[in-house]
Structures are given as structure tokens and as C-alpha cells.
Scaffold this motif. Structure first.
Motif, PDB file in Angstrom:
ATOM      1  N   GLY A  43      -6.148 -15.203   8.324  1.00  0.00           N
ATOM      2  CA  GLY A  43      -6.431 -13.804   7.997  1.00  0.00           C
ATOM      3  C   GLY A  43      -5.538 -13.259   6.904  1.00  0.00           C
ATOM      4  N   SER A  44      -4.764 -14.119   6.245  1.00  0.00           N
ATOM      5  CA  SER A  44      -3.862 -13.631   5.207  1.00  0.00           C
ATOM      6  C   SER A  44      -4.246 -14.183   3.842  1.00  0.00           C
ATOM      7  N   GLY A  45      -3.850 -13.440   2.812  1.00  0.00           N
ATOM      8  CA  GLY A  45      -4.148 -13.826   1.437  1.00  0.00           C
ATOM      9  C   GLY A  45      -3.485 -12.877   0.472  1.00  0.00           C
ATOM     10  N   THR A  46      -4.163 -12.571  -0.623  1.00  0.00           N
ATOM     11  CA  THR A  46      -3.633 -11.650  -1.629  1.00  0.00           C
ATOM     12  C   THR A  46      -4.717 -10.663  -2.058  1.00  0.00           C
ATOM     13  N   VAL A  47      -4.285  -9.546  -2.591  1.00  0.00           N
ATOM     14  CA  VAL A  47      -5.186  -8.559  -3.174  1.00  0.00           C
ATOM     15  C   VAL A  47      -4.581  -8.133  -4.505  1.00  0.00           C
ATOM     16  N   THR A  48      -5.441  -7.915  -5.510  1.00  0.00           N
ATOM     17  CA  THR A  48      -5.002  -7.524  -6.849  1.00  0.00           C
ATOM     18  C   THR A  48      -5.771  -6.286  -7.287  1.00  0.00           C
ATOM     19  N   VAL A  49      -5.053  -5.309  -7.822  1.00  0.00           N
ATOM     20  CA  VAL A  49      -5.682  -4.103  -8.358  1.00  0.00           C
ATOM     21  C   VAL A  49      -6.269  -4.437  -9.723  1.00  0.00           C
ATOM     22  N   VAL A  50      -7.552  -4.134  -9.894  1.00  0.00           N
ATOM     23  CA  VAL A  50      -8.215  -4.342 -11.178  1.00  0.00           C
ATOM     24  C   VAL A  50      -8.112  -3.083 -12.028  1.00  0.00           C
ATOM     25  N   ASP A  51      -8.420  -1.927 -11.432  1.00  0.00           N
ATOM     26  CA  ASP A  51      -8.404  -0.681 -12.195  1.00  0.00           C
ATOM     27  C   ASP A  51      -8.498   0.502 -11.243  1.00  0.00           C
ATOM     28  N   CYS A  52      -8.130   1.669 -11.744  1.00  0.00           N
ATOM     29  CA  CYS A  52      -8.330   2.936 -11.046  1.00  0.00           C
ATOM     30  C   CYS A  52      -8.928   3.900 -12.053  1.00  0.00           C
ATOM     31  N   VAL A  53     -10.035   4.522 -11.686  1.00  0.00           N
ATOM     32  CA  VAL A  53     -10.720   5.459 -12.557  1.00  0.00           C
ATOM     33  C   VAL A  53     -10.820   6.782 -11.813  1.00  0.00           C
ATOM     34  N   GLY A  54     -10.308   7.840 -12.415  1.00  0.00           N
ATOM     35  CA  GLY A  54     -10.361   9.147 -11.772  1.00  0.00           C
ATOM     36  C   GLY A  54      -9.207  10.014 -12.211  1.00  0.00           C
ATOM     37  N   ASN A  55      -8.973  11.066 -11.462  1.00  0.00           N
ATOM     38  CA  ASN A  55      -7.916  12.018 -11.724  1.00  0.00           C
ATOM     39  C   ASN A  55      -6.575  11.308 -11.910  1.00  0.00           C
ATOM     40  N   ALA A  56      -5.789  11.741 -12.900  1.00  0.00           N
ATOM     41  CA  ALA A  56      -4.510  11.090 -13.202  1.00  0.00           C
ATOM     42  C   ALA A  56      -3.568  11.090 -12.005  1.00  0.00           C
ATOM     43  N   LEU A  57      -3.543  12.151 -11.225  1.00  0.00           N
ATOM     44  CA  LEU A  57      -2.668  12.196 -10.049  1.00  0.00           C
ATOM     45  C   LEU A  57      -3.134  11.209  -8.990  1.00  0.00           C
ATOM     46  N   LEU A  58      -4.431  11.074  -8.821  1.00  0.00           N
ATOM     47  CA  LEU A  58      -4.988  10.129  -7.852  1.00  0.00           C
ATOM     48  C   LEU A  58      -4.610   8.693  -8.220  1.00  0.00           C
ATOM     49  N   CYS A  59      -4.605   8.380  -9.499  1.00  0.00           N
ATOM     50  CA  CYS A  59      -4.336   7.017  -9.968  1.00  0.00           C
ATOM     51  C   CYS A  59      -2.889   6.814 -10.420  1.00  0.00           C
ATOM     52  N   SER A  60      -2.012   7.802 -10.233  1.00  0.00           N
ATOM     53  CA  SER A  60      -0.686   7.782 -10.851  1.00  0.00           C
ATOM     54  C   SER A  60       0.166   6.565 -10.498  1.00  0.00           C
ATOM     55  N   ASP A  61       0.155   6.078  -9.286  1.00  0.00           N
ATOM     56  CA  ASP A  61       0.998   4.937  -8.914  1.00  0.00           C
ATOM     57  C   ASP A  61       0.215   3.645  -8.742  1.00  0.00           C
ATOM     58  N   ILE A  62      -1.012   3.621  -9.207  1.00  0.00           N
ATOM     59  CA  ILE A  62      -1.842   2.428  -9.070  1.00  0.00           C
ATOM     60  C   ILE A  62      -1.767   1.648 -10.369  1.00  0.00           C
ATOM     61  N   GLU A  63      -1.238   0.422 -10.291  1.00  0.00           N
ATOM     62  CA  GLU A  63      -1.002  -0.388 -11.478  1.00  0.00           C
ATOM     63  C   GLU A  63      -1.996  -1.544 -11.564  1.00  0.00           C
ATOM     64  N   PRO A  64      -2.904  -1.515 -12.549  1.00  0.00           N
ATOM     65  CA  PRO A  64      -3.805  -2.657 -12.733  1.00  0.00           C
ATOM     66  C   PRO A  64      -3.001  -3.945 -12.917  1.00  0.00           C
ATOM     67  N   GLY A  65      -3.458  -4.994 -12.258  1.00  0.00           N
ATOM     68  CA  GLY A  65      -2.777  -6.280 -12.325  1.00  0.00           C
ATOM     69  C   GLY A  65      -1.777  -6.504 -11.205  1.00  0.00           C
ATOM     70  N   PHE A  66      -1.446  -5.456 -10.448  1.00  0.00           N
ATOM     71  CA  PHE A  66      -0.489  -5.588  -9.359  1.00  0.00           C
ATOM     72  C   PHE A  66      -1.121  -6.379  -8.207  1.00  0.00           C
ATOM     73  N   SER A  67      -0.433  -7.414  -7.776  1.00  0.00           N
ATOM     74  CA  SER A  67      -0.897  -8.233  -6.643  1.00  0.00           C
ATOM     75  C   SER A  67       0.089  -8.127  -5.499  1.00  0.00           C
ATOM     76  N   THR A  68      -0.426  -8.196  -4.285  1.00  0.00           N
ATOM     77  CA  THR A  68       0.427  -8.139  -3.107  1.00  0.00           C
ATOM     78  C   THR A  68      -0.214  -8.907  -1.959  1.00  0.00           C
ATOM     79  N   PHE A  69       0.568  -9.125  -0.937  1.00  0.00           N
ATOM     80  CA  PHE A  69       0.113  -9.797   0.280  1.00  0.00           C
ATOM     81  C   PHE A  69      -1.006  -8.977   0.925  1.00  0.00           C
ATOM     82  N   TYR A  70      -1.994  -9.651   1.459  1.00  0.00           N
ATOM     83  CA  TYR A  70      -3.129  -9.004   2.120  1.00  0.00           C
ATOM     84  C   TYR A  70      -3.239  -9.580   3.518  1.00  0.00           C
ATOM     85  N   ALA A  71      -3.217  -8.739   4.525  1.00  0.00           N
ATOM     86  CA  ALA A  71      -3.298  -9.192   5.911  1.00  0.00           C
ATOM     87  C   ALA A  71      -4.437  -8.477   6.622  1.00  0.00           C
TER      88      ALA A  71
END
Length: 112
Positions: A43-71
Motif C-alpha cells: 500500500g505504499s509508493g510515491t506521489v508527485t505534484v504535476v501542477d496547481c491551477v487556481g487562486n495564488a493563495l490556494l496554490c501558494s505552497d504547492i510545488e510542481p515536481g515535488f515528490s513524497t511518500f504515499y501511504a
């Protein structure tokens, strides 16, 4: 309000997915696009952010290309034609916003 849509591919014991998370809240409408994979046994793996589209505050800390553990939680893969899982996330939004949590359920079903 969170709405999820996307695609999944099963290759042996590995499920690969692409998800469009649509968010509609006080900040407006936005979409967070992610890709990832996880092993059906652990049940474990990785997830990567591709993009965030929308209000600048909504997307402010979302970094395209960021990968992390996925459980996954509550993974049900006994029927490979209908695999379901949950993901529970807690995010610290800083002192002015506090803690946000999200409990999401997903189901990948085989298209005939």
C-alpha cells in the motif's frame, strides 16, 4: 468541496494513477494535478505534484515536481477490477491558518 477524477493502470502488483483534485472553497476554484504509484501488497509508493491551477493563495505552497511518500489506508485489492483505498493527510498551514486535514476515498474500476 473536493472532487476527484483520474485514471489508473494496474501492472502486476503496481497501481499507477493520475488524479485531478478539484477544490472549491472560500479561495475559489482550483485544481491540483498529481501522479503516483503504489504497491498493492504494502500500500505504499510515491506521489508527485504535476501542477496547481487556481487562486495564488490556494496554490501558494504547492510545488510542481515535488515528490513524497504515499501511504494508502484501508486498501482493498482482492478484486483487481475494483480497487479501493483511502488517504488521510494532515498539513500544517502555519500559525495564521492552523492545521488542515483531509480524509479521501478512491476507487479504481476496470473499464470494459
Amino acid at each position: 468541496i473536493y472532487t476527484y477524477s483520474g485514471d489508473a493502470v494496474l501492472d502486476g502488483e503496481q497501481l499507477t494513477f493520475a488524479i485531478d483534485q478539484e477544490i472549491n472553497n472560500a479561495l475559489g476554484l482550483g485544481n491540483i494535478y498529481t501522479t503516483g504509484d503504489f504497491d498493492l501488497t504494502s500500500g505504499s509508493g510515491t506521489v508527485t505534484v504535476v501542477d496547481c491551477v487556481g487562486n495564488a493563495l490556494l496554490c501558494s505552497d504547492i510545488e510542481p515536481g515535488f515528490s513524497t511518500f504515499y501511504a494508502t489506508e484501508a486498501l482493498e485489492a482482492s478484486d483487481v477490477d475494483a480497487i479501493s483505498w483511502q488517504v488521510n493527510v494532515i498539513v500544517d498551514l502555519g500559525s495564521s491558518f492552523g492545521i488542515a486535514d483531509s480524509a479521501s476515498s478512491f476507487e479504481a474500476t476496470r473499464l470494459n
